[in-house]
Design a protein around this motif. Structure first.
Motif, PDB file in Angstrom:
ATOM      1  N   ARG A 183      52.579  47.150  40.299  1.00  0.00           N
ATOM      2  CA  ARG A 183      52.199  47.270  41.711  1.00  0.00           C
ATOM      3  C   ARG A 183      52.777  46.033  43.087  1.00  0.00           C
ATOM      4  O   ARG A 183      53.114  45.384  42.965  1.00  0.00           O
ATOM      5  CB  ARG A 183      50.708  46.649  41.747  1.00  0.00           C
ATOM      6  N   GLY A 229      53.490  43.055  45.317  1.00  0.00           N
ATOM      7  CA  GLY A 229      52.240  41.701  44.950  1.00  0.00           C
ATOM      8  C   GLY A 229      52.406  40.722  44.471  1.00  0.00           C
ATOM      9  O   GLY A 229      52.099  39.954  43.836  1.00  0.00           O
ATOM     10  N   SER A 235      54.614  39.333  38.243  1.00  0.00           N
ATOM     11  CA  SER A 235      55.799  39.788  36.359  1.00  0.00           C
ATOM     12  C   SER A 235      57.552  39.553  37.005  1.00  0.00           C
ATOM     13  O   SER A 235      57.982  39.067  36.038  1.00  0.00           O
ATOM     14  CB  SER A 235      55.599  41.091  36.469  1.00  0.00           C
ATOM     15  N   GLU A 264      47.920  41.498  31.856  1.00  0.00           N
ATOM     16  CA  GLU A 264      46.772  42.185  31.463  1.00  0.00           C
ATOM     17  C   GLU A 264      45.720  42.463  32.561  1.00  0.00           C
ATOM     18  O   GLU A 264      45.120  41.991  33.532  1.00  0.00           O
ATOM     19  CB  GLU A 264      44.804  40.876  30.841  1.00  0.00           C
ATOM     20  N   HIS A 316      41.090  44.189  30.350  1.00  0.00           N
ATOM     21  CA  HIS A 316      40.952  43.990  29.362  1.00  0.00           C
ATOM     22  C   HIS A 316      42.886  44.475  27.842  1.00  0.00           C
ATOM     23  O   HIS A 316      42.439  45.127  26.862  1.00  0.00           O
ATOM     24  CB  HIS A 316      39.885  44.344  28.159  1.00  0.00           C
ATOM     25  N   TYR A 365      49.903  37.388  30.425  1.00  0.00           N
ATOM     26  CA  TYR A 365      49.477  36.461  31.328  1.00  0.00           C
ATOM     27  C   TYR A 365      48.168  37.221  31.537  1.00  0.00           C
ATOM     28  O   TYR A 365      47.943  38.047  31.653  1.00  0.00           O
ATOM     29  CB  TYR A 365      50.092  36.110  32.575  1.00  0.00           C
ATOM     30  N   ARG A 392      44.791  40.686  25.357  1.00  0.00           N
ATOM     31  CA  ARG A 392      44.202  41.430  25.113  1.00  0.00           C
ATOM     32  C   ARG A 392      44.960  42.038  25.321  1.00  0.00           C
ATOM     33  O   ARG A 392      44.929  43.710  24.234  1.00  0.00           O
ATOM     34  CB  ARG A 392      42.134  41.453  25.940  1.00  0.00           C
ATOM     35  N   LEU A 449      46.760  32.308  33.935  1.00  0.00           N
ATOM     36  CA  LEU A 449      46.964  32.233  35.768  1.00  0.00           C
ATOM     37  C   LEU A 449      45.772  31.436  35.811  1.00  0.00           C
ATOM     38  O   LEU A 449      46.488  31.218  37.195  1.00  0.00           O
ATOM     39  CB  LEU A 449      46.065  33.635  35.737  1.00  0.00           C
TER      40      LEU A 449
HETATM   41  C1  FMN Z   1      43.079  46.606  37.655  1.00  0.00           C
HETATM   42  C2  FMN Z   1      43.531  45.162  37.502  1.00  0.00           C
HETATM   43  C3  FMN Z   1      42.437  44.902  36.338  1.00  0.00           C
HETATM   44  C4  FMN Z   1      42.611  43.661  35.405  1.00  0.00           C
HETATM   45  N1  FMN Z   1      41.594  42.825  34.888  1.00  0.00           N
HETATM   46  C5  FMN Z   1      41.955  41.897  34.341  1.00  0.00           C
HETATM   47  C6  FMN Z   1      41.720  41.401  32.641  1.00  0.00           C
HETATM   48  O1  FMN Z   1      40.661  42.511  32.057  1.00  0.00           O
HETATM   49  N2  FMN Z   1      41.800  40.329  32.394  1.00  0.00           N
HETATM   50  C7  FMN Z   1      42.618  39.972  33.058  1.00  0.00           C
HETATM   51  O2  FMN Z   1      42.641  38.225  32.532  1.00  0.00           O
HETATM   52  N3  FMN Z   1      43.088  39.452  33.614  1.00  0.00           N
HETATM   53  C8  FMN Z   1      42.966  40.932  34.604  1.00  0.00           C
HETATM   54  N4  FMN Z   1      43.917  41.263  35.617  1.00  0.00           N
HETATM   55  C9  FMN Z   1      44.286  39.745  36.700  1.00  0.00           C
HETATM   56  C10 FMN Z   1      46.252  40.029  36.421  1.00  0.00           C
HETATM   57  O3  FMN Z   1      45.944  39.908  35.637  1.00  0.00           O
HETATM   58  C11 FMN Z   1      46.760  39.682  37.671  1.00  0.00           C
HETATM   59  O4  FMN Z   1      46.395  40.195  38.927  1.00  0.00           O
HETATM   60  C12 FMN Z   1      48.040  39.115  37.138  1.00  0.00           C
HETATM   61  O5  FMN Z   1      48.592  38.415  38.959  1.00  0.00           O
HETATM   62  C13 FMN Z   1      48.761  40.984  36.988  1.00  0.00           C
HETATM   63  O6  FMN Z   1      50.024  40.672  36.965  1.00  0.00           O
HETATM   64  P1  FMN Z   1      51.079  41.843  38.271  1.00  0.00           P
HETATM   65  O7  FMN Z   1      50.412  40.342  39.326  1.00  0.00           O
HETATM   66  O8  FMN Z   1      51.767  41.661  37.586  1.00  0.00           O
HETATM   67  O9  FMN Z   1      49.626  42.862  38.290  1.00  0.00           O
HETATM   68  C14 FMN Z   1      43.625  42.568  36.404  1.00  0.00           C
HETATM   69  C15 FMN Z   1      44.441  43.101  37.629  1.00  0.00           C
HETATM   70  C16 FMN Z   1      44.248  44.210  38.535  1.00  0.00           C
HETATM   71  C17 FMN Z   1      44.742  44.897  39.155  1.00  0.00           C
END
Ligand code: FMN
Length: 178
Positions: free
Chosen positions: A12, A14, A17, A78, A81, A108, A115, A140
């Protein structure tokens, strides 16, 4: 020399990773027993599996990249989940290119991505990728500022090195099966 790919699980705009993957690579590059490269799923423009005739060049390029690697470190975030749809789709787009290789997981999320990490372990078993035990989990809340700027705590360093040690050892062992 063993080749290990550090695979970005998110695509995505922003996403955080790349920061995590660069940090893992910086630690890994101190090793002399393997070469490490960042592998970004987004570079391959994979379609959603089953929605095209499968002739997009990115599909072949993705399989060629995987085939050139001996092992993996998955940077797993994540989402609801589990792992991202993009990572699951990318895993589904290859079969033999995964077989008999090893992988580590760096995850993370709000609870360290635990999970999602447990879910990818089950998926990797089906594509004959052996996932190592040691698993750095990043929060986070305490390893990121404003959940966006990666500032890992020092305590993770030993875990990352231990995970890399296991990935390199198992990647070398499994190479003998291929
Ligand atoms: C669609 C979506 C669902 C998410 N669901 C969870 C979740 O179930 N548990 C959690 O700990 N974080 C959740 N997050 C937070 C993400 O872990 C966090 O935004 C993380 O930065 C995502 O990784 P990315 O920045 O590399 O995309 C979710 C984020 C998104 C966009």
């Amino acid at each position: 020399m063993l080749k290990i790919g550090i695979v970005l699980g998110s695509t995505r705009q922003g996403r955080v990773s790349p920061q995590v993957a660069e940090w893992v690579k910086g630690i890994a590059d101190k090793r002399t027993d393997a070469e490490f490269e960042i592998v970004d799923i987004a570079d391959y423009n994979l379609p959603f599996l089953g929605t095209t005739d499968g002739t997009e060049p990115g599909i072949a390029a993705w399989n060629e990249k995987l085939a050139s690697l001996d092992g993996f470190v998955f940077v797993v975030q994540e989402y609801n989940h589990s792992i991202t749809g993009a990572l699951k789709n990318a895993i589904d787009f290859a079969r033999e290119a995964w077989y008999n290789k090893a992988a580590g997981i760096v995850s993370y999320g709000s609870t360290g991505g635990a999970r999602a990490a447990e879910h990818i372990r089950g998926i990797l078993g089906e594509v004959k990728v052996a996932d190592v035990r040691t698993h750095p989990t990043l929060s986070l809340f305490t390893d990121f500022e404003n959940m966006s700027e990666f500032k890992p705590q020092d305590l993770h360093l030993d875990n990352v090195n231990a995970m890399l040690e296991e990935v390199v050892a198992w990647s070398g062992a499994l190479k003998t099966l291929r």
